[in-house]
Design a protein around this motif. Structure first.
Motif, PDB file in Angstrom:
ATOM      1  N   THR A 148       0.954  -1.661   0.156  1.00  0.00           N
ATOM      2  CA  THR A 148      -0.009  -0.361  -0.372  1.00  0.00           C
ATOM      3  C   THR A 148       0.517   1.081  -0.081  1.00  0.00           C
ATOM      4  O   THR A 148       0.042   2.245  -0.339  1.00  0.00           O
ATOM      5  CB  THR A 148      -0.877  -0.203   1.598  1.00  0.00           C
ATOM      6  OG1 THR A 148      -1.974  -0.978   1.101  1.00  0.00           O
ATOM      7  CG2 THR A 148      -1.455   0.758   1.489  1.00  0.00           C
ATOM      8  N   GLU A 149       1.976   1.283   1.171  1.00  0.00           N
ATOM      9  CA  GLU A 149       2.583   1.560   1.234  1.00  0.00           C
ATOM     10  C   GLU A 149       3.473   2.302  -0.496  1.00  0.00           C
ATOM     11  O   GLU A 149       3.600   4.129  -1.392  1.00  0.00           O
ATOM     12  CB  GLU A 149       4.306   2.297   1.637  1.00  0.00           C
ATOM     13  CG  GLU A 149       3.297   2.252   3.310  1.00  0.00           C
ATOM     14  CD  GLU A 149       4.298   1.713   4.108  1.00  0.00           C
ATOM     15  OE1 GLU A 149       4.989   1.947   4.007  1.00  0.00           O
ATOM     16  OE2 GLU A 149       3.868   1.631   5.306  1.00  0.00           O
ATOM     17  N   VAL A 162       3.471   4.770  -5.585  1.00  0.00           N
ATOM     18  CA  VAL A 162       3.571   5.487  -7.267  1.00  0.00           C
ATOM     19  C   VAL A 162       2.697   6.566  -7.639  1.00  0.00           C
ATOM     20  O   VAL A 162       3.494   6.648  -8.274  1.00  0.00           O
ATOM     21  CB  VAL A 162       3.194   3.759  -7.618  1.00  0.00           C
ATOM     22  CG1 VAL A 162       3.501   3.744  -9.007  1.00  0.00           C
ATOM     23  CG2 VAL A 162       4.976   3.621  -7.384  1.00  0.00           C
ATOM     24  N   ALA A 163       1.913   6.480  -6.955  1.00  0.00           N
ATOM     25  CA  ALA A 163       0.631   6.929  -7.115  1.00  0.00           C
ATOM     26  C   ALA A 163       1.257   9.103  -7.001  1.00  0.00           C
ATOM     27  O   ALA A 163       0.955   9.697  -7.681  1.00  0.00           O
ATOM     28  CB  ALA A 163      -1.035   6.973  -6.257  1.00  0.00           C
ATOM     29  N   THR A 184       3.450  13.176  -9.634  1.00  0.00           N
ATOM     30  CA  THR A 184       4.624  14.170 -10.296  1.00  0.00           C
ATOM     31  C   THR A 184       4.804  14.857 -11.288  1.00  0.00           C
ATOM     32  O   THR A 184       5.055  15.476 -11.922  1.00  0.00           O
ATOM     33  CB  THR A 184       4.915  14.284  -8.675  1.00  0.00           C
ATOM     34  OG1 THR A 184       4.484  14.309  -7.446  1.00  0.00           O
ATOM     35  CG2 THR A 184       6.716  15.267  -8.623  1.00  0.00           C
ATOM     36  N   MET A 185       5.174  13.354 -11.401  1.00  0.00           N
ATOM     37  CA  MET A 185       5.806  13.342 -13.388  1.00  0.00           C
ATOM     38  C   MET A 185       4.603  13.198 -13.733  1.00  0.00           C
ATOM     39  O   MET A 185       4.909  14.334 -15.382  1.00  0.00           O
ATOM     40  CB  MET A 185       6.178  11.139 -13.473  1.00  0.00           C
ATOM     41  CG  MET A 185       6.922  11.137 -12.347  1.00  0.00           C
ATOM     42  SD  MET A 185       8.825  12.728 -12.541  1.00  0.00           S
ATOM     43  CE  MET A 185       9.064  11.842 -14.626  1.00  0.00           C
ATOM     44  N   GLY A 186       3.230  12.752 -13.848  1.00  0.00           N
ATOM     45  CA  GLY A 186       2.003  13.509 -14.566  1.00  0.00           C
ATOM     46  C   GLY A 186       1.986  15.376 -14.481  1.00  0.00           C
ATOM     47  O   GLY A 186       1.793  15.849 -16.076  1.00  0.00           O
ATOM     48  N   LYS A 187       2.300  15.781 -13.402  1.00  0.00           N
ATOM     49  CA  LYS A 187       2.349  17.409 -13.527  1.00  0.00           C
ATOM     50  C   LYS A 187       3.348  17.784 -13.729  1.00  0.00           C
ATOM     51  O   LYS A 187       3.551  18.943 -15.101  1.00  0.00           O
ATOM     52  CB  LYS A 187       2.737  17.491 -12.058  1.00  0.00           C
ATOM     53  CG  LYS A 187       1.400  17.360 -11.550  1.00  0.00           C
ATOM     54  CD  LYS A 187       0.040  18.366 -12.178  1.00  0.00           C
ATOM     55  CE  LYS A 187      -1.074  18.235 -11.292  1.00  0.00           C
ATOM     56  NZ  LYS A 187      -2.532  18.954 -11.635  1.00  0.00           N
TER      57      LYS A 187
END
Length: 161
Positions: A88-89, A94-95, A100-103
């Motif tokens: 989960t962590e 990753v999310a 962040t990478m998407g932004k």
């Protein structure tokens, strides 16, 4: 007569004593049979008790094995829960990184779009400047021709040609 009564009494007492002896012998035989039966019952009970003790020992061993298995399963469950938590962590990490990478990617795309737009504008400006340069070159060539003609014509007037 008294002797006869005493003899009869004695006979009656002997008969009573014989019947007590027979009853006593019968009672002794019954007691022996009861004692033998009791001994057999005791041996049977001892054998059953031994069997029950063995079954109880086996049950204790089985219960100990089941407790070990349960403890092992509980340990595995705790480990699995720890792994689930780590997963989960990691998923959250990753999310977060993905967000962040998407932004960043979105920002980079906007910058690229702006740069491409700027490049297109500069290329348009460059094309326009090239056209203007051709026009200027053409104007300069025309002016040079005109000047040359003027100079040549005046030189002929002056007599230099």
């Amino acid at each position: 007569m008294e002797r006869q009564r005493d003899g009869e009494e004695l006979k009656r007492l002997k008969d009573g004593l014989d019947s007590v002896r027979v009853a006593l012998d019968s009672e002794r035989a019954d007691n022996r049979a009861v004692q033998q039966a009791a001994e057999q019952q005791q041996q049977y009970a001892a054998s059953e008790c031994k069997g029950l003790k063995e079954r109880l020992h086996d049950a204790h061993d089985h219960m100990a094995e089941l407790q070990r298995d349960l403890a092992d399963e509980q340990r595995k469950a705790v480990e699995a829960e720890g792994l689930r938590q780590k997963l989960t962590e990691k998923e959250e990490e990753v999310a977060s990184v993905s967000f962040t990478m998407g932004k960043r990617l979105e920002g980079t795309r906007r910058k690229m779009d702006m740069l491409l737009s700027e490049i297109n504008t500069l290329q348009g400006d460059n094309d326009l400047l090239k056209k203007q340069l051709r026009v200027y070159e053409s104007d300069i060539a025309e002016s040079a021709m005109t000047a040359l003609q003027l100079v040549t014509g005046r030189a002929g007037e002056v007599g230099l040609s």
